[in-house]
Write an enzyme that holds these catalytic residues in place. Structure first.
Site, short mmCIF file in Angstrom:
data_model
loop_
_atom_site.label_atom_id
_atom_site.label_comp_id
_atom_site.label_asym_id
_atom_site.label_seq_id
_atom_site.Cartn_x
_atom_site.Cartn_y
_atom_site.Cartn_z
N GLY A 26 6.45 5.25 8.26
CA GLY A 26 5.91 6.40 8.24
C GLY A 26 5.89 7.15 9.51
N SER A 27 4.93 7.93 10.15
CA SER A 27 5.16 8.74 11.19
C SER A 27 5.06 7.58 12.50
CB SER A 27 3.98 9.71 11.08
OG SER A 27 2.69 8.84 11.36
N GLU A 78 8.95 16.72 14.75
CA GLU A 78 9.39 16.51 13.45
C GLU A 78 8.71 17.36 12.43
OE1 GLU A 78 8.69 12.71 11.66
OE2 GLU A 78 10.83 12.57 10.75
N LYS A 120 0.73 -1.44 -0.03
CA LYS A 120 -0.07 0.00 0.06
C LYS A 120 0.71 1.39 -0.05
CE LYS A 120 -1.88 2.91 3.09
NZ LYS A 120 -1.75 3.89 2.02
N ALA A 148 1.49 6.93 13.47
CA ALA A 148 0.76 5.92 12.90
C ALA A 148 1.38 4.64 13.34
CB ALA A 148 0.81 6.34 11.20
N GLY A 149 2.67 4.55 13.60
CA GLY A 149 3.41 3.43 13.98
C GLY A 149 2.95 2.69 15.18
N GLU A 192 9.41 1.52 10.96
CA GLU A 192 10.40 2.64 10.44
C GLU A 192 9.89 3.92 10.76
OE1 GLU A 192 13.93 2.43 9.85
OE2 GLU A 192 14.05 0.21 9.64
N CYS A 225 13.27 11.41 6.75
CA CYS A 225 13.19 10.87 8.17
C CYS A 225 14.78 11.15 9.05
CB CYS A 225 12.87 9.58 8.36
SG CYS A 225 14.13 8.51 7.51
P1 NAD Z 1 1.90 8.59 7.68
O1 NAD Z 1 2.30 7.61 8.67
O2 NAD Z 1 0.95 9.62 7.77
O3 NAD Z 1 1.62 7.76 6.35
C1 NAD Z 1 2.54 6.69 6.07
C2 NAD Z 1 1.75 5.56 5.23
O4 NAD Z 1 0.78 5.02 6.16
C3 NAD Z 1 0.95 5.96 4.19
O5 NAD Z 1 0.81 5.30 3.04
C4 NAD Z 1 -0.50 6.20 4.98
O6 NAD Z 1 -1.45 6.07 4.09
C5 NAD Z 1 -0.44 5.08 5.84
N1 NAD Z 1 -1.04 5.15 7.12
C6 NAD Z 1 -1.26 6.08 8.05
N2 NAD Z 1 -1.96 5.67 9.21
C7 NAD Z 1 -1.99 4.34 9.07
C8 NAD Z 1 -2.88 3.61 9.79
N3 NAD Z 1 -3.27 3.82 11.24
N4 NAD Z 1 -2.85 2.29 9.39
C9 NAD Z 1 -2.35 1.97 8.15
N5 NAD Z 1 -1.66 2.61 7.32
C10 NAD Z 1 -1.76 4.11 7.57
O7 NAD Z 1 3.25 9.27 7.50
P2 NAD Z 1 3.76 10.54 6.41
O8 NAD Z 1 3.39 11.73 7.19
O9 NAD Z 1 3.00 10.23 5.11
O10 NAD Z 1 5.19 10.29 6.09
C11 NAD Z 1 6.21 10.97 6.81
C12 NAD Z 1 6.59 10.05 7.98
O11 NAD Z 1 7.31 8.93 7.62
C13 NAD Z 1 7.69 11.09 8.83
O12 NAD Z 1 7.37 10.82 10.35
C14 NAD Z 1 9.07 10.49 8.49
O13 NAD Z 1 10.05 10.48 9.30
C15 NAD Z 1 8.71 9.00 8.37
N6 NAD Z 1 9.80 8.07 7.57
C16 NAD Z 1 10.48 7.22 8.37
C17 NAD Z 1 11.47 6.52 7.62
C18 NAD Z 1 12.53 5.48 8.39
O14 NAD Z 1 13.06 4.74 7.60
N7 NAD Z 1 12.65 5.67 9.55
C19 NAD Z 1 11.61 6.52 6.10
C20 NAD Z 1 10.72 7.72 5.59
C21 NAD Z 1 9.87 8.47 6.22
#
Ligand code: NAD
Length: 485
Positions: A228-229, A383, A176, A232-233, A250, A284
């Site tokens: 992701g964030s 962040e 996804k 959400a994580g 991550e 990130c």
């Molecule tokens: P986000 O968490 O809002 O979304 C990331 C992805 O997860 C998207 O595809 C979104 O649709 C999906 N998502 C969101 N909530 C979800 C849930 N509850 N269940 C299932 N899927 C869900 O993140 P963002 O704002 O789009 O991305 C930026 C974030 O990603 C920043 O915090 C950044 O630091 C992090 N990031 C981390 C790494 C790493 O390797 N540690 C790499 C790149 C980005």
């Protein structure tokens, strides 16, 4: 214009279950650059069913690792043959400068695919050993159906970081991508299908959060691999915990670069800058907190301001551009809001803080440096995910280490100074998963990468990244029996 009218599910381009589409808007021009169907719950159900069938009954998990590796190698080759096209596609989706994108968004994924293809022949999936009580075979088997969920900032890179080891392991995957970057995800599906991936092994379901939650909670999914964030994580980790589902995370970062008291700014700042304002600040691992010795604070901030002043801001597709637009209007709002918050907290804008002059469209924010920042301020703790740096003074080395560690995150970091041994001693005291000593390389694809604290759980890349997609099975053997492995 890159437009799709079908979804890649179970190895075929199929009619979506609804007429809902994602329109992809260029962050530079604010014009439509492509579209794709938005996957719904019914599409995810179909994708998981296909992945389940392919895992439980298909050839993929039963093939030799070297055969699976051959598909990864072919995919790497196909990406190499279209570097410029893919880099421009990604820049059009999310605003990454195309020159940086060629390396980080496109070349790096080929290196990751090649690395895991290489592990296909060198990694020990089966190990026979003398246990304490008799011979033992430890077999590493694919974990099952994987849900891979990624953000938009380095979309192909993050997809490949999950798909390469998952596929090498013999897993099947429902991927996804983020709503902002579905086009390069579809392109990756085309590439992998052409490279010989059997039907059912991969599905791509571009969708938002709610459909993502459905995928995470789907009983047909064995493992969730999420980038992701941290917000959400936490939610995804909790959902997986409730179902005892395997999960790796991550997440975000707020990394600190420590400039030691003997640092040579002339050589160090050019080394550090690409990792400070990386990918328009939407990375990130960005070094967003710059820790400067108090008695050299003005010298550091002046030099940093000159570095930032020299950055070329503009059209993401212009090869000369170093800082492009932010991914979306809402992201610009978020970054501008943090710039306001910083000023309200008492920090001063040394350069930037507004929108670049002479650019009348696109979601641009000027590269910005805050000085007089205290590490307790929100701009130093949260962040921002934009081109905004905070320069924080410290008293001595112990104080620098304390400030660097005073963060809920623990993803990356760096130290710069004349003495590598001293730098390494500092590195060992920092609670982050990856670190640079007088280096500008934040990620080595053959070595573990991931977060301490709120920056994540688990390690991608290297053999650790493959282990995320393997279960270990210990098979006790009768004395005197040595199986062929
Ligand atoms: P986000 O968490 O809002 O979304 C990331 C992805 O997860 C998207 O595809 C979104 O649709 C999906 N998502 C969101 N909530 C979800 C849930 N509850 N269940 C299932 N899927 C869900 O993140 P963002 O704002 O789009 O991305 C930026 C974030 O990603 C920043 O915090 C950044 O630091 C992090 N990031 C981390 C790494 C790493 O390797 N540690 C790499 C790149 C980005």
């Amino acid at each position: 214009m890159t437009s799709y009218d079908r979804l890649f599910i179970g190895g075929d381009w199929v009619e979506p279950s609804s007429s809902s589409i994602f329109e992809v808007i260029s962050p530079t021009t604010e014009e439509l650059v492509g579209s794709t169907p938005e996957a719904q719950v019914a599409d995810v159900d179909r994708a998981v069913a296909a992945a389940r069938q392919a895992f439980d009954h298909g050839p993929w998990p039963r093939m030799a690792p070297a055969e699976r590796a051959a598909v990864l190698s072919k995919a790497a080759e196909a990406i190499r043959n279209d570097m410029q096209g893919i880099s421009e596609l990604i820049s059009n989706e999310m605003g990454s400068p195309v020159s940086w994108g060629l390396l980080a968004q496109v070349l790096a994924p080929t290196m990751i695919l090649d690395y895991y293809a290489g592990l296909g022949s060198s990694f020990s999936f089966d190990t026979v050993k003398d246990g304490l009580l008799g011979p033992v075979l430890v077999a590493k088997e694919p974990v099952g159906v994987v849900a891979a969920i990624t953000p938009w900032n380095v979309p192909l890179f993050l997809a490949v970081a999950k798909l390469s080891p998952a596929l090498l392991a013999g897993c099947t995957v429902v991927f996804k991508p983020a709503p902002e970057t579905p086009l390069d995800a579809n392109r990756l599906a085309e590439i992998l299908a052409e490279a010989g991936l059997p039907k059912g092994v991969l599905s791509v379901v571009p969708a938002g959060r709610e459909v993502g939650e459905h995928l995470v909670n789907h009983p047909g999914v064995d493992k969730v691999s999420f980038t992701g964030s941290s917000v959400a994580g936490r939610k995804i980790g909790a959902a997986c915990g409730a179902n005892l589902k395997r999960v790796s995370l991550e997440l975000g970062g707020k990394s600190a670069a420590i400039l030691l008291d003997d640092v040579d700014l002339e050589t160090t700042l050019p080394l550090m800058m690409p990792n400070a304002i990386m990918n328009n600040g939407e990375a990130c691992i960005s070094l967003t907190r710059i820790l400067a010795p108090r008695d050299r604070y003005t010298e550091v901030t002046d030099a940093l301001v000159e570095q930032v002043r020299a950055l070329k801001v503009g059209d993401a597709l212009d090869p000369a551009t170093e800082v492009g637009p932010l991914v979306a209007e809402r992201q610009r709002d978020r970054v501008e809001n943090y710039i306001r918050i910083g000023q309200e907290e008492g920090a001063k804008v040394a350069i930037g803080g507004g929108r670049p002059e002479g650019i009348d469209r696109g979601w641009f924010v000027e590269p910005t440096v805050f000085v007089d920042v205290d590490n307790s301020m929100r701009i130093a703790q949260e962040e921002i995910f934009g081109p905004v740096l905070s320069v924080i003074p410290y008293d001595d080395e112990a104080d620098a280490v304390r400030i660097a560690n005073d963060s809920e995150y623990g993803l990356c970091g760096a130290v710069y100074g004349q003495d590598n041994d001293r730098g390494l001693a500092v590195a060992r005291q920092i609670r982050t998963g990856t670190y640079m000593v007088n280096s500008n390389i934040p990620i080595d694809f053959s070595s573990p990468f991931g977060g301490y604290k709120a920056s994540g759980v688990g390690r991608e890349f290297g053999e650790d990244g493959l282990e995320l997609f393997l279960e270990k099975k210990t098979i006790n053997l009768p004395a005197g029996y040595t199986p062929a492995v």
